[in-house]
Design a protein around this motif. Sequence first.
Motif, PDB file in Angstrom:
ATOM      1  N   PRO A  21       0.832  -1.214   0.000  1.00 21.45           N
ATOM      2  CA  PRO A  21       0.000   0.000   0.000  1.00 21.45           C
ATOM      3  C   PRO A  21       0.859   1.254   0.000  1.00 21.45           C
ATOM      4  CG  PRO A  21      -0.719  -1.557   1.688  1.00 21.45           C
ATOM      5  CD  PRO A  21       0.597  -2.053   1.185  1.00 21.45           C
ATOM      6  N   GLU A  22       0.392   2.254  -0.723  1.00 28.98           N
ATOM      7  CA  GLU A  22       1.078   3.535  -0.708  1.00 28.98           C
ATOM      8  C   GLU A  22       0.687   4.298   0.553  1.00 28.98           C
ATOM      9  OE1 GLU A  22       0.092   5.581  -4.254  1.00 28.98           O
ATOM     10  OE2 GLU A  22       0.898   4.029  -5.593  1.00 28.98           O
ATOM     11  N   PRO A  23       1.518   5.251   0.991  1.00 27.69           N
ATOM     12  CA  PRO A  23       1.168   6.033   2.179  1.00 27.69           C
ATOM     13  C   PRO A  23      -0.196   6.691   2.010  1.00 27.69           C
ATOM     14  CG  PRO A  23       3.440   6.452   1.544  1.00 27.69           C
ATOM     15  CD  PRO A  23       2.834   5.620   0.454  1.00 27.69           C
ATOM     16  N   GLY A  24      -1.035   6.563   3.025  1.00 24.42           N
ATOM     17  CA  GLY A  24      -2.364   7.162   2.949  1.00 24.42           C
ATOM     18  C   GLY A  24      -3.415   6.256   2.390  1.00 24.42           C
ATOM     19  N   PRO A  41      -9.128   4.455  -1.546  1.00 28.63           N
ATOM     20  CA  PRO A  41      -7.780   4.976  -1.803  1.00 28.63           C
ATOM     21  C   PRO A  41      -7.393   4.810  -3.273  1.00 28.63           C
ATOM     22  CG  PRO A  41      -7.809   3.585   0.147  1.00 28.63           C
ATOM     23  CD  PRO A  41      -9.135   3.415  -0.525  1.00 28.63           C
ATOM     24  N   ALA A  42      -6.613   5.776  -3.793  1.00 30.69           N
ATOM     25  CA  ALA A  42      -6.244   5.739  -5.210  1.00 30.69           C
ATOM     26  C   ALA A  42      -5.454   4.484  -5.554  1.00 30.69           C
ATOM     27  CB  ALA A  42      -5.435   6.987  -5.558  1.00 30.69           C
ATOM     28  N   GLY A  43      -4.551   4.075  -4.653  1.00 33.68           N
ATOM     29  CA  GLY A  43      -3.750   2.879  -4.922  1.00 33.68           C
ATOM     30  C   GLY A  43      -4.606   1.643  -5.048  1.00 33.68           C
ATOM     31  N   ARG A  44      -5.627   1.542  -4.191  1.00 34.75           N
ATOM     32  CA  ARG A  44      -6.522   0.386  -4.260  1.00 34.75           C
ATOM     33  C   ARG A  44      -7.318   0.391  -5.555  1.00 34.75           C
ATOM     34  NH1 ARG A  44      -7.390  -4.664  -1.927  1.00 34.75           N
ATOM     35  NH2 ARG A  44      -9.452  -5.325  -2.599  1.00 34.75           N
ATOM     36  N   THR A  75      -6.379   1.691  -8.410  1.00 33.34           N
ATOM     37  CA  THR A  75      -5.458   1.304  -9.487  1.00 33.34           C
ATOM     38  C   THR A  75      -5.276  -0.204  -9.522  1.00 33.34           C
ATOM     39  OG1 THR A  75      -4.267   3.405  -9.326  1.00 33.34           O
ATOM     40  CG2 THR A  75      -3.118   1.556 -10.369  1.00 33.34           C
ATOM     41  N   ALA A  76      -5.098  -0.797  -8.346  1.00 32.01           N
ATOM     42  CA  ALA A  76      -4.916  -2.247  -8.274  1.00 32.01           C
ATOM     43  C   ALA A  76      -6.150  -2.987  -8.799  1.00 32.01           C
ATOM     44  CB  ALA A  76      -4.622  -2.665  -6.840  1.00 32.01           C
ATOM     45  N   GLU A  77      -7.315  -2.516  -8.427  1.00 31.73           N
ATOM     46  CA  GLU A  77      -8.538  -3.169  -8.885  1.00 31.73           C
ATOM     47  C   GLU A  77      -8.723  -3.017 -10.390  1.00 31.73           C
ATOM     48  OE1 GLU A  77     -11.632  -1.531  -6.492  1.00 31.73           O
ATOM     49  OE2 GLU A  77     -11.101  -2.733  -4.718  1.00 31.73           O
ATOM     50  N   ASN A  78      -8.310  -1.877 -10.929  1.00 32.12           N
ATOM     51  CA  ASN A  78      -8.381  -1.696 -12.385  1.00 32.12           C
ATOM     52  C   ASN A  78      -7.429  -2.655 -13.098  1.00 32.12           C
ATOM     53  OD1 ASN A  78     -10.305   0.311 -12.281  1.00 32.12           O
ATOM     54  ND2 ASN A  78      -8.804   1.983 -12.205  1.00 32.12           N
ATOM     55  N   ILE A  79      -6.231  -2.822 -12.538  1.00 28.74           N
ATOM     56  CA  ILE A  79      -5.249  -3.724 -13.152  1.00 28.74           C
ATOM     57  C   ILE A  79      -5.772  -5.153 -13.172  1.00 28.74           C
ATOM     58  CG2 ILE A  79      -2.993  -4.807 -12.778  1.00 28.74           C
ATOM     59  CD1 ILE A  79      -1.973  -2.066 -11.850  1.00 28.74           C
TER      60      ILE A  79
END
Length: 291
Positions: A41-44, A56-59, A61-65
């Motif tokens: 996970p990225e910070p935040g 969260p934006a990172g999550r 992105t992961a779900e899109n991938i």
Amino acid sequence: MELPLVVGVDGSDFSLAAVDWAVDEAVRRGLPLRLVHAALPEPGDGSTSPEGRERPAGRMTAENIIGSATERARRRDPRVRVTSEVQAEGAVHALLREGYHAVALVTGSRGRGEFKGLLLGSVSRAVAARARCPVIVVRGDKAGLTGVHERILLGAADPAAIGEALSFAFREAEARGCVLDVVRAWRFPAHESTDHPRLTEAFARRCEQRASALLDVLLQDAIRDHPHVTVRRDTVEGPARTVLLKRSAAADLVVIGARRRPVRFGLRLGRVAQTLLHHADCPVAVVPRRV
């Protein structure tokens, strides 16, 4: 419960090529396919907005991938049974854990964000060196990736390391209905060279005969257990990594037993495996001994 073929997905072109290859392999062998995207996970990323409505934006992105990879797999062949998961941890640790419950792990040759000139990514290298199940690194030219050669190549090296690789190669050839090339490389010891060509030739002939006899012993049981597989055996003088690399240009998959040696921070693959993982013209399966 049927074990799946597990693919590491990171959204790169290399991992999408691995997905395509794995779909074909899963259908060929009647296996379920499991796609895994793992990233720390990225910070935040551990919390949502005060209203709790935003992810969260990172999550995201992961779900899109993982969603795009899943859709791609189903489009490639609707018969494949696909499951997927996002895991919030390092890719190497996630895939190694998945390997305990997988027929094999499949990765691209390198991932997102790695240097353009890199021949083999850090995740693929670490997983191939440490996994407890076969690891297939998808790489090579178009012919090798699409399976037009109808040929599996097996490097027959140390008898102590080849057992599981031998079984794996025979199953692959049987599933594909293709030829299995089994090659053992041998070396002419430099200290045996003489000024007498006939003596040198006689010694070389004995070396080749020993290599051929070893192949006969290694293959005897497997040929009996897989009578429908066409086997072509060959002994070649030269370094194994050079011989197998050259022959990978005419193969759809090269299979080798994992020769791992301990180093300070874990395990390292032998020279043959490292050469093929960096340079082979087709996907490479590294198969460890049963633990």
